[in-house]
Design an enzyme around this catalytic site. Structure first.
Site, mmCIF file in Angstrom:
data_model
loop_
_atom_site.group_PDB
_atom_site.id
_atom_site.type_symbol
_atom_site.label_atom_id
_atom_site.label_comp_id
_atom_site.label_asym_id
_atom_site.label_seq_id
_atom_site.Cartn_x
_atom_site.Cartn_y
_atom_site.Cartn_z
ATOM 1 N N ASN A 138 2.282 27.584 -26.859
ATOM 2 C CA ASN A 138 2.571 27.680 -25.343
ATOM 3 C C ASN A 138 2.537 29.250 -25.016
ATOM 4 O O ASN A 138 3.127 30.048 -25.303
ATOM 5 C CB ASN A 138 4.135 27.407 -25.111
ATOM 6 N N TRP A 139 1.231 29.326 -24.434
ATOM 7 C CA TRP A 139 1.008 30.603 -23.753
ATOM 8 C C TRP A 139 1.670 31.594 -22.852
ATOM 9 O O TRP A 139 1.746 32.668 -22.790
ATOM 10 C CB TRP A 139 -0.520 30.776 -23.534
ATOM 11 N N LYS A 140 2.519 30.477 -22.160
ATOM 12 C CA LYS A 140 3.237 30.979 -21.195
ATOM 13 C C LYS A 140 2.357 31.811 -20.132
ATOM 14 O O LYS A 140 1.194 31.381 -19.731
ATOM 15 C CB LYS A 140 4.294 31.796 -21.628
ATOM 16 N N GLU A 144 14.581 23.152 -28.286
ATOM 17 C CA GLU A 144 14.437 24.868 -28.322
ATOM 18 C C GLU A 144 15.742 25.366 -28.032
ATOM 19 O O GLU A 144 16.391 25.364 -27.162
ATOM 20 C CB GLU A 144 13.610 25.214 -27.014
ATOM 21 N N GLY A 177 5.663 29.909 -29.426
ATOM 22 C CA GLY A 177 5.490 30.909 -28.218
ATOM 23 C C GLY A 177 4.751 31.905 -28.530
ATOM 24 O O GLY A 177 3.826 31.913 -28.590
ATOM 25 N N GLY A 178 5.283 33.229 -28.927
ATOM 26 C CA GLY A 178 4.626 34.446 -29.131
ATOM 27 C C GLY A 178 3.617 34.366 -30.289
ATOM 28 O O GLY A 178 2.525 34.891 -30.094
ATOM 29 N N HIS A 205 10.959 23.143 -19.817
ATOM 30 C CA HIS A 205 10.943 24.292 -20.673
ATOM 31 C C HIS A 205 12.295 25.124 -19.920
ATOM 32 O O HIS A 205 12.827 24.877 -18.918
ATOM 33 C CB HIS A 205 9.789 25.193 -20.656
ATOM 34 N N GLU A 245 12.657 28.130 -19.681
ATOM 35 C CA GLU A 245 12.412 29.059 -18.356
ATOM 36 C C GLU A 245 12.261 28.393 -17.140
ATOM 37 O O GLU A 245 12.673 29.157 -16.012
ATOM 38 C CB GLU A 245 11.109 29.777 -18.874
ATOM 39 N N GLY A 252 12.442 34.520 -28.215
ATOM 40 C CA GLY A 252 12.263 35.881 -27.911
ATOM 41 C C GLY A 252 13.284 36.929 -27.979
ATOM 42 O O GLY A 252 13.230 37.969 -27.837
ATOM 43 N N SER A 311 11.540 30.688 -31.923
ATOM 44 C CA SER A 311 11.080 31.853 -32.773
ATOM 45 C C SER A 311 10.523 31.195 -33.974
ATOM 46 O O SER A 311 10.823 31.847 -35.101
ATOM 47 C CB SER A 311 12.186 32.854 -32.925
#
Length: 687
Positions: free
Chosen positions: A444-446, A603, A670-671, A531, A533, A609, A649
């Site tokens: 997920n590049w966001k 999640e 994610g990251g 999600h 966010e 993060g 994470s």
């Protein structure tokens, strides 16, 4: 800090679990002995209603032994954690209050918390409970986060084994004599030697501690028995050790005949065989083996053996027993306490030869009438000692212990990253995943990467995966402006493309929105919905998300639907409740057919993060709970085939351990999905 709290709770869980299993198991060896101890507690209340008191005490004994053992067993296995933690805290709080009273009032010398196997003083018992009570609070506080050895689908087997095992064990020890005899009158004991040794120790103690107080010239002085002063001193008093003054003999064997004469010397010095049929009170003795007792008496007399009844009954009780049973054997009397110590069956048989106990039997284990002769000839054999009882009554408990050890080994195998190796080498039943369930690693590049950076990434990933055998589907979630371009680049590769969102409207005057139909037209096959966010920053609630899921499914997209709790909800122990409410308000309104097309992503919002990651055991726990909720709603088949991803994470260092869990089917990354170098090891974690 959270990690330290969890570690302390885990240590407390193991310490209290082992203590309760040990304590409950030792009491379960002798449930009648535990009932007698409870009777001492209840004596001030129920002493005048003995029959009722004995029944209540025995029932409480069974309840206490089973409850204590099962609380410890469930804590060790980590099953039914919240209920077990609450009950354990209440139990230890009650025990602490009781032992506080015992310490102050001193109504009994030993609380019996470890049966007859280990005797603690009232102070030692109080300190033990004072140590365990705060530990039980640590368990109660972090009950939901405790690690478990078995999933919800597996826990029934060790749970049932523990329940059945302890009940069967207690029942067998109640019907027969205790499997392990921790009392003074065990089989093989030479009573003459034991009594002589105890008397010698007592005399030595008296000589060592007795002091004679004399006075002379206005001062007092203590003298030992071997060094008394001359006649110029005046005798004042005798001073003895208070411990010896309160000493209770272990071997209080003092039977008397009908006229009050002592029979102990005659019974202990008889080189032949003597059979003693014991019952503290004949009025409460079972009449279930009268034929066997009569045959034992008849044949033992014909073989020259002695046979006596030994009781604390009154003349009226003895007369009533003779009238009801036709008993003609002579009766000896002795205090009820040593009789209860000698035998836990009423009536029970104790066999002496030359002062040694060579056999003890419950009335249910007396030889059958046709076998009495053979049994008596065995007793006559020189050196005969009855064999130890069979361990068969312990088999269910041994099976539970084996499963407990297996669970610990499996847990540490996961911790040491051995699970995948075991799965390859042996048929490891707890780690198989259903073949119809997809493994997915989704990036997920966001709001990252320009169009050029995105296309460059897809080209590099496509090239890297070319020729590799993959054991999971690979999905990339990208911003809307990337979708058409990267979808074309991904054609012919194992890479699937996902949108990071879609509108809750099909079409219309909604400036800036992108509908599910538009997403599908780009060649994307997935869409990430719900999600954390989007929920937090844009206020997407269950109503909005339900409509988005419906539109995505209508346009042939596979929703990757996110659920999970924030830090405050996790620390408050509400994470199970949160995911259930999120599912109930959205996906659980779908038909079974539509739900089966959805991919779930759990999640833990507190881990996104932040650098924190749920442990593999925590991830497995919540994933298993989610699958359980799905099974309750849609059935086991749909639940077993539902893909549930972990999204907190996840990276190259923990992916293998996380993906090894039986209910974790991949990750929403994610990251670590922004770089092929970091993303590839996560994909390969399934290899």
């Amino acid at each position: 800090m959270i990690h330290l709290r969890h570690t302390c709770a885990e240590i407390a869980r193991v310490l209290i679990g082992l203590t309760l299993v040990f304590s409950g198991g030792l009491k379960a060896v002798d449930p009648i002995g535990s009932a007698l101890k409870i009777g001492e507690y209840l004596a001030p209340v129920l002493d005048e209603r003995w029959a009722y008191s004995a029944t209540v005490a025995l029932g409480l004994s069974f309840l206490l032994c089973a409850a204590e053992f099962l609380l410890g067993a469930f804590l060790l296995m980590g099953i039914y954690r919240q209920v077990s933690a609450r009950l354990t805290f209440v139990f230890l709080l009650g025990m602490t209050l009781i032992t506080t009273y015992i310490l102050i009032a001193n109504p009994i010398s030993d609380c019996g918390c470890f049966g007859d196997a280990l005797h603690l003083t009232n102070l030692e018992t109080f300190l033990k409970n004072l140590f365990l009570l705060p530990l039980s609070f640590l368990i109660l506080r972090d009950a939901r986060s405790l690690r478990h050895l078995y999933t919800r689908r597996e826990r029934w087997l060790p749970g049932i084994l523990a329940v059945v095992g302890i009940i069967f064990f207690m029942e067998e020890n109640y019907r027969h004599l205790p499997l392990f005899d921790f009392r003074p009158y065990r089989v093989g004991t030479d009573l003459r030697e034991a009594i002589a040794r105890e008397d010698s120790t007592m005399q030595a103690g008296l000589l060592a501690t007795t002091r004679y107080i004399y006075a002379k010239g206005g001062r007092e002085q203590a003298f030992s028995p071997s060094s008394l002063p001359d006649s110029t001193w005046t005798f004042i008093r005798v001073q003895e050790d208070p411990k010896l003054a309160s000493y209770q003999a272990l071997y209080d064997f003092a039977p008397m005949d009908s006229i009050g004469g002592s029979m102990s010397s005659e019974l202990l010095n008889d080189e032949g065989v003597t059979l003693l049929l014991l019952a503290p009170h004949w009025s409460r003795a079972s009449q279930g083996a009268l034929d066997e007792i009569t045959e034992l008496y008849t044949q033992s007399r014909s073989m020259g053996f002695h046979f006596y009844g030994l009781t604390a009954s009154t003349d009226e009780e003895i007369a009533a027993w003779r009238y009801l049973t036709g008993a003609s054997y002579p009766m000896l009397r002795m205090d009820a306490t040593p009789i209860r110590t000698m035998i836990r069956s009423y009536p029970g048989l104790v066999v002496l030869r030359n002062g040694r106990i060579i056999d003890k039997r419950s009335y249910v284990d007396l030889p059958e009438v046709e076998s009495v002769g053979r049994y008596l000839h065995q007793l006559r054999e020189s050196g005969y000692i009855a064999p130890r009882p069979s361990l068969a009554r312990t088999y269910p408990l041994l099976a539970w212990a084996a499963l407990l050890i297996l669970g610990f080994l499996r847990f540490w195998a996961r911790k040491l990253h051995l699970t995948l190796y075991l799965k390859r080498r042996i048929n490891y039943p707890y780690k198989r995943k259903r073949s119809m369930r997809k493994n997915i690693v989704a990036g997920n590049w966001k709001m990252n990467k320009t169009l050029q950076e995105g296309t460059s990434f897809i080209e590099e990933l496509k090239s890297t995966l070319s020729g590799k055998t993959l054991h999971c589907d690979v999905v990339i979630g990208a911003p809307f402006i990337h979708l058409a371009s990267i979808a074309r680049l991904a054609e012919g590769s194992p890479i699937g493309i996902a949108a990071e969102n879609c509108a809750n409207k099909a079409e219309g005057a909604y400036t800036g929105e992108v509908s599910a139909a538009m997403v599908a037209s780009t060649g994307a096959r997935y869409v990430i919905l719900g999600h954390s966010e989007r929920r937090a920053y844009y206020g997407e609630d269950n109503t909005i998300l339900t409509e988005k899921v419906r539109l995505a499914l209508e346009n042939g997209l596979t929703p990757i639907f996110c659920i999970g709790e924030v830090k405050e909800e996790r620390e408050a122990g509400k994470h199970f409740q949160v995911v259930e409410e999120q599912l109930a308000g959205t996906l659980f309104g779908l038909s079974p057919e539509d739900f089966s097309k959805v991919v779930l992503a759990y999640e833990p919002v507190w881990a996104i993060g932040t650098g924190l990651t749920a442990s593999s055991a925590q991830a497995q726990e919540i994933h298993a709970h989610i699958r359980h909720l799905i099974a309750k709603k849609f059935g086991a088949s749909i639940a077993d085939n539902c893909t549930i991803l972990y999204g907190g994470s996840c990276n190259a260092s923990n992916a293998k351990e996380l993906f090894a869990q039986p209910d974790v089917d991949g990750g929403l990354i994610g990251g670590a999905s922004l770089s092929v170098e970091k993303f590839l090891p996560i994909i390969e974690a399934f290899n």
